[in-house]
Scaffold this motif. Structure first.
Motif, PDB file in Angstrom:
ATOM      1  N   GLU A 112       6.587   3.319  -0.120  1.00 43.73           N
ATOM      2  CA  GLU A 112       5.881   3.707   1.098  1.00 43.73           C
ATOM      3  C   GLU A 112       4.891   4.843   0.819  1.00 43.73           C
ATOM      4  OE1 GLU A 112       5.891   2.196   3.949  1.00 43.73           O
ATOM      5  OE2 GLU A 112       7.414   0.734   3.326  1.00 43.73           O
ATOM      6  N   ALA A 113       5.286   5.803  -0.030  1.00 42.31           N
ATOM      7  CA  ALA A 113       4.387   6.908  -0.379  1.00 42.31           C
ATOM      8  C   ALA A 113       3.173   6.390  -1.146  1.00 42.31           C
ATOM      9  CB  ALA A 113       5.138   7.945  -1.207  1.00 42.31           C
ATOM     10  N   TRP A 114       3.394   5.432  -2.041  1.00 35.85           N
ATOM     11  CA  TRP A 114       2.292   4.836  -2.806  1.00 35.85           C
ATOM     12  C   TRP A 114       1.344   4.086  -1.873  1.00 35.85           C
ATOM     13  CZ3 TRP A 114       0.847  -0.289  -3.476  1.00 35.85           C
ATOM     14  CH2 TRP A 114      -0.126  -0.522  -4.464  1.00 35.85           C
ATOM     15  N   LYS A 115       1.892   3.322  -0.937  1.00 34.06           N
ATOM     16  CA  LYS A 115       1.046   2.585   0.016  1.00 34.06           C
ATOM     17  C   LYS A 115       0.202   3.538   0.853  1.00 34.06           C
ATOM     18  CE  LYS A 115       4.131   0.146   2.169  1.00 34.06           C
ATOM     19  NZ  LYS A 115       4.611  -0.788   3.220  1.00 34.06           N
ATOM     20  N   LEU A 116       0.814   4.635   1.262  1.00 35.39           N
ATOM     21  CA  LEU A 116       0.097   5.612   2.079  1.00 35.39           C
ATOM     22  C   LEU A 116      -1.029   6.259   1.283  1.00 35.39           C
ATOM     23  CD1 LEU A 116       0.020   7.121   4.808  1.00 35.39           C
ATOM     24  CD2 LEU A 116       1.572   8.811   3.807  1.00 35.39           C
ATOM     25  N   LYS A 117      -0.747   6.611   0.036  1.00 28.56           N
ATOM     26  CA  LYS A 117      -1.741   7.266  -0.807  1.00 28.56           C
ATOM     27  C   LYS A 117      -2.960   6.392  -1.043  1.00 28.56           C
ATOM     28  CE  LYS A 117      -2.385   9.435  -5.343  1.00 28.56           C
ATOM     29  NZ  LYS A 117      -1.733   9.874  -6.606  1.00 28.56           N
ATOM     30  N   TYR A 118      -2.721   5.086  -1.231  1.00 27.00           N
ATOM     31  CA  TYR A 118      -3.824   4.184  -1.564  1.00 27.00           C
ATOM     32  C   TYR A 118      -4.235   3.285  -0.400  1.00 27.00           C
ATOM     33  CZ  TYR A 118      -3.172   5.805  -6.320  1.00 27.00           C
ATOM     34  OH  TYR A 118      -3.086   6.598  -7.447  1.00 27.00           O
ATOM     35  N   HIS A 119      -3.776   3.626   0.799  1.00 23.99           N
ATOM     36  CA  HIS A 119      -4.195   2.923   2.021  1.00 23.99           C
ATOM     37  C   HIS A 119      -3.938   1.414   1.932  1.00 23.99           C
ATOM     38  CE1 HIS A 119      -6.122   6.744   2.965  1.00 23.99           C
ATOM     39  NE2 HIS A 119      -6.767   6.676   1.810  1.00 23.99           N
ATOM     40  N   LYS A 120      -2.735   1.060   1.526  1.00 21.09           N
ATOM     41  CA  LYS A 120      -2.384  -0.339   1.341  1.00 21.09           C
ATOM     42  C   LYS A 120      -1.773  -0.908   2.616  1.00 21.09           C
ATOM     43  CE  LYS A 120      -3.369  -0.817  -3.094  1.00 21.09           C
ATOM     44  NZ  LYS A 120      -4.167  -1.908  -3.685  1.00 21.09           N
ATOM     45  N   SER A 121      -2.185  -2.124   2.951  1.00 22.34           N
ATOM     46  CA  SER A 121      -1.574  -2.874   4.047  1.00 22.34           C
ATOM     47  C   SER A 121      -1.563  -4.342   3.670  1.00 22.34           C
ATOM     48  CB  SER A 121      -2.350  -2.662   5.353  1.00 22.34           C
ATOM     49  OG  SER A 121      -3.682  -3.116   5.223  1.00 22.34           O
ATOM     50  N   TYR A 122      -0.662  -5.109   4.259  1.00 22.06           N
ATOM     51  CA  TYR A 122      -0.491  -6.520   3.897  1.00 22.06           C
ATOM     52  C   TYR A 122      -0.465  -7.372   5.162  1.00 22.06           C
ATOM     53  CZ  TYR A 122       0.709  -4.296  -0.501  1.00 22.06           C
ATOM     54  OH  TYR A 122       0.664  -3.528  -1.633  1.00 22.06           O
ATOM     55  N   ASP A 123      -0.925  -8.608   5.022  1.00 13.43           N
ATOM     56  CA  ASP A 123      -1.081  -9.482   6.185  1.00 13.43           C
ATOM     57  C   ASP A 123       0.229 -10.078   6.669  1.00 13.43           C
ATOM     58  OD1 ASP A 123      -3.813  -9.036   6.227  1.00 13.43           O
ATOM     59  OD2 ASP A 123      -4.248 -10.742   4.906  1.00 13.43           O
ATOM     60  N   SER A 124       1.246 -10.071   5.820  1.00 13.34           N
ATOM     61  CA  SER A 124       2.528 -10.664   6.217  1.00 13.34           C
ATOM     62  C   SER A 124       3.658 -10.012   5.435  1.00 13.34           C
ATOM     63  CB  SER A 124       2.527 -12.173   5.953  1.00 13.34           C
ATOM     64  OG  SER A 124       2.450 -12.439   4.556  1.00 13.34           O
ATOM     65  N   VAL A 125       4.880 -10.222   5.920  1.00 13.17           N
ATOM     66  CA  VAL A 125       6.059  -9.706   5.218  1.00 13.17           C
ATOM     67  C   VAL A 125       6.170 -10.341   3.844  1.00 13.17           C
ATOM     68  CG1 VAL A 125       8.582  -9.606   5.251  1.00 13.17           C
ATOM     69  CG2 VAL A 125       7.297  -9.233   7.369  1.00 13.17           C
ATOM     70  N   ALA A 126       5.893 -11.635   3.767  1.00 15.70           N
ATOM     71  CA  ALA A 126       5.978 -12.344   2.485  1.00 15.70           C
ATOM     72  C   ALA A 126       4.975 -11.779   1.480  1.00 15.70           C
ATOM     73  CB  ALA A 126       5.729 -13.826   2.695  1.00 15.70           C
ATOM     74  N   GLU A 127       3.763 -11.467   1.951  1.00 15.84           N
ATOM     75  CA  GLU A 127       2.746 -10.913   1.063  1.00 15.84           C
ATOM     76  C   GLU A 127       3.157  -9.534   0.565  1.00 15.84           C
ATOM     77  OE1 GLU A 127      -2.039  -9.807   0.981  1.00 15.84           O
ATOM     78  OE2 GLU A 127      -1.083 -10.395   2.865  1.00 15.84           O
ATOM     79  N   GLU A 128       3.753  -8.736   1.452  1.00 17.94           N
ATOM     80  CA  GLU A 128       4.183  -7.407   1.035  1.00 17.94           C
ATOM     81  C   GLU A 128       5.343  -7.486   0.038  1.00 17.94           C
ATOM     82  OE1 GLU A 128       5.540  -3.026   2.703  1.00 17.94           O
ATOM     83  OE2 GLU A 128       4.625  -4.487   4.050  1.00 17.94           O
ATOM     84  N   LYS A 129       6.248  -8.410   0.240  1.00 17.19           N
ATOM     85  CA  LYS A 129       7.358  -8.573  -0.708  1.00 17.19           C
ATOM     86  C   LYS A 129       6.843  -8.932  -2.093  1.00 17.19           C
ATOM     87  CE  LYS A 129      11.171  -9.803   2.400  1.00 17.19           C
ATOM     88  NZ  LYS A 129      12.134 -10.869   2.792  1.00 17.19           N
TER      89      LYS A 129
END
Length: 310
Positions: free
Chosen positions: A43-60
């Motif tokens: 979660e900290a890495w996603k926040l730092k690099y402004h990451k978001s994903y279109d679906s739960v499957a994509e994030e997994k």
């Protein structure tokens, strides 16, 4: 390299044992981490690099690739700390991509075209004079001499070829005028019809284009292809900031000529094989024993040299 290996077989064996132990320890430490701890880092890495994903499957899927890359980076840095690698890596914005995904988006260099460049002279320096190849400085950093603009970002566009082109011309324009001007990559991405914009291109053709049309400053033609799209050419009416009369292609695979040109001329456009964790580079001298000179890797500008023991 062979001398160091044969000089101390016991020391080499010890290093191999320590490296193997470190790898095993790294694997165990990753598998023993609690899910909450891993989630916190994720979660900290996603926040730092402004990451978001279109679906739960994509994030997994992204999380799985991120874990695999985190292990590679951790092991590589352990090897670096042990003196087994020459550069350090970091868990950066590309950590949720496979190398193939990274290459498809960012490695926009295409294999060299046959163009009408001048043949390589035997020796040349920044003033066009001859230089003795054996009498080269151990260290050169053209950034300290004012030849290099600040680091730029191509974002999600395979335009490394354009950045490499402008990098070389920026240095030579400074050499000729004493004025460092950041030149427009977007001009090349949009206007050079013999290249493919964000889908890749050729530095040689980029130089050919700028020799005919001149280069506009980045201020007057800013970079807008951050999301991988080309735009309509808009160079008409813009003031030309830099011109060039010729360019020189160095002999392929000749590192001595590259060293000589880098020492004497200024920043040199280069292409490298990026398959050795290049996407996670942080600091040090990039080197990969798996280098394949046939692969059309990313284009950049070699802005200096440093003596490294072989």
């Amino acid at each position: 390299m062979n001398f160091a290996y044969h000089h101390s077989d016991m020391k080499s064996s010890l290093l191999l044992f320590v490296t193997f132990s470190s790898i095993v320890g790294a694997v165990e430490s990753l598998t023993e981490k609690s899910r909450s701890e891993m989630d916190e880092v994720w979660e900290a890495w996603k926040l730092k690099y402004h990451k978001s994903y279109d679906s739960v499957a994509e994030e997994k899927l992204g999380y799985k690739k991120w874990q695999e890359n985190a292990l590679k980076i951790s092991l590589h840095n352990m090897r670096y700390d042990l003196g087994l690698e020459t550069f350090k890596t970091e868990l950066n914005t590309f950590a949720d991509k496979t190398f193939e995904e990274f290459a498809a988006t960012y490695l926009g260099n295409r294999k060299q075209l046959k163009t009408d460049s001048d043949s390589s002279p035997s020796s040349v320096n920044g003033n066009g004079d001859s230089s003795v190849g054996d009498d080269l400085p151990v260290t050169v950093d053209w950034r300290d001499k004012g030849y290099v603009t600040p680091v730029k970002n191509q974002y999600e566009c395979g335009s490394c070829w354009a950045f490499s082109t402008t990098g070389g011309l920026e240095g030579q324009h400074f050499n000729a005028t004493g004025n460092l001007v950041s030149l427009s990559e977007q001009q090349l991405v949009d206007c050079d019809q013999y290249c493919y914009g964000c889908a890749g291109g050729y530095v040689e053709q980029g130089y050919h284009y700028l020799r005919q049309h001149g280069s506009i400053s980045e201020v007057n033609y800013p970079y807008t292809s951050k999301f991988g799209f080309n735009h309509t050419c808009n160079e008409t009416g813009n003031t030309i900031a830099a011109t060039m009369s010729r360019y020189v292609s160095l002999p392929k695979g000749n590192e001595d000529k590259l060293k000589e040109a880098t020492a004497n001329v200024g920043p040199i456009s280069v292409a490298i094989d990026a398959s050795g964790l290049f996407e996670f580079y942080k600091s040090g001298v990039y080197y990969s024993k798996w280098c394949d000179p046939q692969l059309p890797g990313p284009r950049s500008a070699c802005s200096g040299l440093r003596g490294v023991p072989k």
